[in-house]
Enzyme design. Structure first.
Site, PDB file in Angstrom:
ATOM      1  N   GLY A  11       0.835  -1.185   0.000  1.00 44.06           N
ATOM      2  CA  GLY A  11       0.000   0.000   0.000  1.00 44.06           C
ATOM      3  C   GLY A  11       0.866   1.229   0.000  1.00 44.06           C
ATOM      4  O   GLY A  11       2.084   1.158   0.193  1.00 44.06           O
ATOM      5  N   LYS A  17       1.582  -0.272   6.739  1.00 44.29           N
ATOM      6  CA  LYS A  17       2.075  -1.602   6.378  1.00 44.29           C
ATOM      7  C   LYS A  17       2.928  -2.228   7.486  1.00 44.29           C
ATOM      8  O   LYS A  17       2.737  -3.382   7.866  1.00 44.29           O
ATOM      9  CB  LYS A  17       2.900  -1.516   5.088  1.00 44.29           C
ATOM     10  CG  LYS A  17       2.120  -1.024   3.887  1.00 44.29           C
ATOM     11  CD  LYS A  17       2.967  -1.017   2.625  1.00 44.29           C
ATOM     12  CE  LYS A  17       4.093   0.000   2.663  1.00 44.29           C
ATOM     13  NZ  LYS A  17       3.593   1.404   2.692  1.00 44.29           N
ATOM     14  N   GLU A  35      11.148  -3.689   5.231  1.00 48.96           N
ATOM     15  CA  GLU A  35      11.938  -3.049   4.189  1.00 48.96           C
ATOM     16  C   GLU A  35      12.835  -1.967   4.782  1.00 48.96           C
ATOM     17  O   GLU A  35      12.550  -1.381   5.821  1.00 48.96           O
ATOM     18  CB  GLU A  35      11.044  -2.456   3.105  1.00 48.96           C
ATOM     19  CG  GLU A  35      10.248  -1.244   3.516  1.00 48.96           C
ATOM     20  CD  GLU A  35       9.546  -0.599   2.333  1.00 48.96           C
ATOM     21  OE1 GLU A  35      10.082  -0.680   1.209  1.00 48.96           O
ATOM     22  OE2 GLU A  35       8.475  -0.020   2.532  1.00 48.96           O
ATOM     23  N   ASP A  86       6.504  -6.429   5.126  1.00 48.54           N
ATOM     24  CA  ASP A  86       5.746  -5.187   4.979  1.00 48.54           C
ATOM     25  C   ASP A  86       5.945  -4.572   3.588  1.00 48.54           C
ATOM     26  O   ASP A  86       5.686  -3.386   3.389  1.00 48.54           O
ATOM     27  CB  ASP A  86       6.099  -4.187   6.081  1.00 48.54           C
ATOM     28  CG  ASP A  86       7.526  -3.657   6.019  1.00 48.54           C
ATOM     29  OD1 ASP A  86       8.305  -4.119   5.143  1.00 48.54           O
ATOM     30  OD2 ASP A  86       7.875  -2.797   6.848  1.00 48.54           O
TER      31      ASP A  86
END
Length: 215
Positions: A11, A17, A35, A86
């Site tokens: 998203g 996320k 990430e 995520d």
């Protein structure tokens, strides 16, 4: 697809996320893959001048996400250890297509195709989406310095790009269930009932026949 559950949450910026990934990871006891964002040395400059710093920013993200997913595939998925992330590396083309000029975008596509050829696809995707007002509010609340110069117009375009990408993703990968969550009406951080609804949807997909997760 990976044989073991591999859930990715996607998203636009600020939609939640990482918060959801952390909560589901703890609940399901899945390995959490986050990430790399703030470690990107070009990101602050990118938000100040997208045209000047887009290629450096996108290449840093691509190389780091490739390395992360390569390690996850070897150390977890191929060892039958479930993972929740995520992000997924497919997001790179969403951002690159929006920010890179055509000549650099073509080079980027070629590099992306080579690096991701053997990358594992998630076998479940959770797509969080929300209105511009909600995204701006959440970005302001988390207070990351590097995000303070994000332009609302850029964020609005990005949210639209995500919506288009997710529609195309579902057409290309009908075998991968996509759970869509409206962030304007679902606050899984503040309201436990909202989190339980998401969790129940995830469990329902995980409890489907094992063939769902076969490659």
């Amino acid at each position: 697809m990976a044989e073991v559950p591999f859930i990715a949450i996607e998203g636009p910026i600020g939609v939640g996320k990482t918060s959801l990934a952390k909560k589901l990871s703890a609940r399901l006891q899945f390995h959490l893959l986050k990430e790399i964002v703030e470690e990107n040395p070009f990101l602050g400059k990118f938000y100040d001048d997208i045209a000047e710093w887009s290629f450096q920013t996108e290449m840093f993200f691509l190389c780091n996400r490739f390395k992360q997913l390569e390690d996850i595939d070897k150390k977890y998925l191929k060892q039958q250890k479930p993972v929740i992330a995520d992000y997924h590396i497919s997001k790179n083309m969403i951002f690159a297509s929006r920010t890179l000029p055509e000549d650099k975008l073509e080079k980027y596509r070629q590099i992306y195709a080579i690096l991701t050829e053997d990358m594992p696809l998630p076998n479940m995707l959770i797509y969080l989406h929300a209105s511009l007002d909600t995204l701006l509010e959440r970005i302001a609340c988390r207070g990351r310095d590097i995000e303070q110069n994000i332009q609302p117009s850029y964020l609005m375009q990005l949210a639209a790009d995500y919506a288009t990408f997710m529609d195309e993703f579902e057409k290309m990968h009908p075998e991968i269930p996509v759970i869509r969550i409206d962030g304007d009406h679902c606050d899984f951080v503040q309201h436990q009932d909202d989190l339980e609804q998401i969790f129940n949807q995830v469990i329902a997909h995980l409890n489907k026949p094992a063939a769902t997760f076969e490659s």
